[in-house]
Design an enzyme around this catalytic site. Structure first.
Site, PDB file in Angstrom:
ATOM      1  N   GLY A 132       9.263 -12.112   2.266  1.00 45.06           N
ATOM      2  CA  GLY A 132      10.008 -11.385   3.281  1.00 45.06           C
ATOM      3  C   GLY A 132      11.506 -11.552   3.199  1.00 45.06           C
ATOM      4  O   GLY A 132      12.026 -12.664   3.232  1.00 45.06           O
ATOM      5  N   GLU A 133      12.206 -10.420   3.042  1.00 44.72           N
ATOM      6  CA  GLU A 133      13.668 -10.343   3.138  1.00 44.72           C
ATOM      7  C   GLU A 133      14.392 -11.066   1.996  1.00 44.72           C
ATOM      8  O   GLU A 133      15.524 -11.531   2.157  1.00 44.72           O
ATOM      9  CB  GLU A 133      14.127 -10.883   4.490  1.00 44.72           C
ATOM     10  CG  GLU A 133      15.359 -10.218   5.067  1.00 44.72           C
ATOM     11  CD  GLU A 133      15.204  -8.717   5.312  1.00 44.72           C
ATOM     12  OE1 GLU A 133      16.237  -8.020   5.285  1.00 44.72           O
ATOM     13  OE2 GLU A 133      14.063  -8.234   5.530  1.00 44.72           O
ATOM     14  N   GLY A 157       8.581  -8.303  -2.608  1.00 47.28           N
ATOM     15  CA  GLY A 157       8.092  -6.961  -2.323  1.00 47.28           C
ATOM     16  C   GLY A 157       9.180  -5.932  -2.490  1.00 47.28           C
ATOM     17  O   GLY A 157       9.568  -5.580  -3.604  1.00 47.28           O
ATOM     18  N   ARG A 158       9.703  -5.452  -1.357  1.00 52.63           N
ATOM     19  CA  ARG A 158      10.721  -4.401  -1.415  1.00 52.63           C
ATOM     20  C   ARG A 158      11.959  -4.842  -2.185  1.00 52.63           C
ATOM     21  O   ARG A 158      12.612  -4.025  -2.835  1.00 52.63           O
ATOM     22  CB  ARG A 158      11.096  -3.980   0.007  1.00 52.63           C
ATOM     23  CG  ARG A 158       9.954  -3.312   0.776  1.00 52.63           C
ATOM     24  CD  ARG A 158      10.327  -3.051   2.226  1.00 52.63           C
ATOM     25  NE  ARG A 158      10.751  -4.282   2.890  1.00 52.63           N
ATOM     26  CZ  ARG A 158      11.663  -4.350   3.856  1.00 52.63           C
ATOM     27  NH1 ARG A 158      12.260  -3.242   4.267  1.00 52.63           N
ATOM     28  NH2 ARG A 158      11.974  -5.502   4.418  1.00 52.63           N
ATOM     29  N   CYS A 198      -1.072  -6.646   6.964  1.00 54.45           N
ATOM     30  CA  CYS A 198      -0.635  -5.250   7.038  1.00 54.45           C
ATOM     31  C   CYS A 198      -0.276  -4.873   8.474  1.00 54.45           C
ATOM     32  O   CYS A 198      -1.085  -5.032   9.392  1.00 54.45           O
ATOM     33  CB  CYS A 198      -1.731  -4.322   6.528  1.00 54.45           C
ATOM     34  SG  CYS A 198      -1.249  -2.572   6.578  1.00 54.45           S
ATOM     35  N   LYS A 223      -3.152 -13.510   2.573  1.00 48.49           N
ATOM     36  CA  LYS A 223      -1.781 -13.168   2.951  1.00 48.49           C
ATOM     37  C   LYS A 223      -1.756 -12.923   4.457  1.00 48.49           C
ATOM     38  O   LYS A 223      -2.591 -12.190   4.985  1.00 48.49           O
ATOM     39  CB  LYS A 223      -1.301 -11.923   2.202  1.00 48.49           C
ATOM     40  CG  LYS A 223       0.185 -11.609   2.390  1.00 48.49           C
ATOM     41  CD  LYS A 223       0.628 -10.512   1.406  1.00 48.49           C
ATOM     42  CE  LYS A 223       2.152 -10.352   1.415  1.00 48.49           C
ATOM     43  NZ  LYS A 223       2.648  -9.646   2.594  1.00 48.49           N
ATOM     44  N   GLU A 279       0.835  -1.205   0.000  1.00 46.80           N
ATOM     45  CA  GLU A 279       0.000   0.000   0.000  1.00 46.80           C
ATOM     46  C   GLU A 279       0.867   1.251   0.000  1.00 46.80           C
ATOM     47  O   GLU A 279       1.836   1.360   0.738  1.00 46.80           O
ATOM     48  CB  GLU A 279      -0.910  -0.024   1.236  1.00 46.80           C
ATOM     49  CG  GLU A 279      -2.107   0.887   1.137  1.00 46.80           C
ATOM     50  CD  GLU A 279      -1.823   2.283   1.656  1.00 46.80           C
ATOM     51  OE1 GLU A 279      -2.534   3.217   1.240  1.00 46.80           O
ATOM     52  OE2 GLU A 279      -0.907   2.423   2.469  1.00 46.80           O
TER      53      GLU A 279
END
Length: 315
Positions: A200-201, A223-224, A98, A139, A9
């Site tokens: 994640g990571e 993601g990131r 979230c 999720k 988001e």
């Protein structure tokens, strides 16, 4: 094996979904969450957050897009999910991960991991209400404060009717602090009879290899790591195809960065567009030295025409 682009988001909006999926390697993506509380949302809300609905629920590259919901009212979520299906949503995803305080305070996201019975009720009602051919997925994180309820939550989702579960391998309290506990993804997979994605990571190809080894699952949601290294999904896809995993050069990324900026200028108000560019550039500094230099030049700029010039001149 599948590679998914995570729903983040305020970051992975329609513009970034468009750019990242054109680079390649992504099998499907997810919208930013659509927050549901007490009423049936109008079609305009869906079209604003998921304009891909006008394109057969696919990005410009043809990558399938799922519609994600966040909330705590089973019936309201189910009604909105059913309406989204009439607009063309091919898959309904439910957000129980979230970590944002404002979201958790209004009983949305990871705070619901304290209530596995409610998780089950939400998924069951959404599954009962949407057409049978529309998959319902979820999720989750490993818990709110501790991980002791992770397996109960995963069972609740699967038994409620989720056909796929993405596990962000940290708790809400852990946020985005390393490490991610990939070994817990393996534990989740052991107790549910549906496909599980690790999340994640994962920042590099080596991270992905370690994640796969420790978690024991082949499917991954990025993601990131993908936002900061846009060629990562393409690299992973190359490895799984037995090909050489070439990284994405700055020269290859530049035209896409410019396109991202041009879309932001067209679709966002002038006072917001610079912030979106800076947000992505700041994440790219993790991978590209050239992004460090460019970010230093644009970080204080609010004039869109000046930013046009800086992007055109960047080496």
């Amino acid at each position: 094996m599948q590679i998914a682009l995570a729903p983040m988001e305020g970051l992975v909006d329609e513009i970034l979904r468009d750019v990242l999926t054109r680079i390649g390697g992504i099998d499907w993506c997810v919208t930013e969450f659509i927050r549901v509380s007490e009423r049936l949302l109008p079609a305009a809300t869906y079209h604003k957050l998921a304009p891909e609905l006008f394109n057969g629920s696919r990005t410009r590259a043809g990558t399938p897009m799922r519609v994600q919901f966040l909330g705590s009212d089973p019936q309201c979520l189910a009604d909105n999910a059913a309406f989204a299906c009439t607009l063309g949503a091919p898959v309904i995803d439910l957000n129980f991960g979230c970590p944002a305080k404002t979201v958790n305070k209004s009983r949305g996201g990871a705070v619901l991991l304290k209530e596995p019975e409610l998780l089950h009720a939400i998924v069951r009602e959404v599954r009962r209400t949407v057409p049978a051919e529309i998959p319902v997925t979820a999720k989750m994180r490993l818990g709110f404060e501790g991980k002791e309820g992770a397996l109960d939550c995963a069972r609740a989702l699967a038994e409620g009717g989720a056909s796929q579960i993405v596990v962000h391998a940290r708790t809400k309290v852990e946020g985005y602090k390393p490490p991610a506990h990939w070994e817990w993804v393996a534990r989740v997979q052991e107790v549910v009879g549906v496909p599980v994605f690790a999340n994640g990571e994962v920042w590099t190809l080596d991270d992905w290899r370690r994640c796969r080894e420790i978690s024991g699952v082949d499917d991954i949601m990025l993601g990131r790591g993908l936002v900061s290294r846009p060629g990562l999904a393409r690299q992973i896809a190359a490895v799984r195809a037995g090909e050489e995993p070439e990284d994405m050069s700055w020269a290859e990324l530049q035209p896409l960065l410019l396109d991202f900026w041009q879309q932001a200028r067209r679709k966002l108000a002038p006072r917001y567009a610079p912030g979106r560019l800076k947000q992505w550039l700041a994440m790219l500094t993790r991978t590209y030295p050239e992004a460090v230099a460019l970010f230093a030049e644009v970080r204080r700029e609010q004039d869109c025409e000046r930013i046009d010039q800086l992007l055109a001149l960047s080496p």
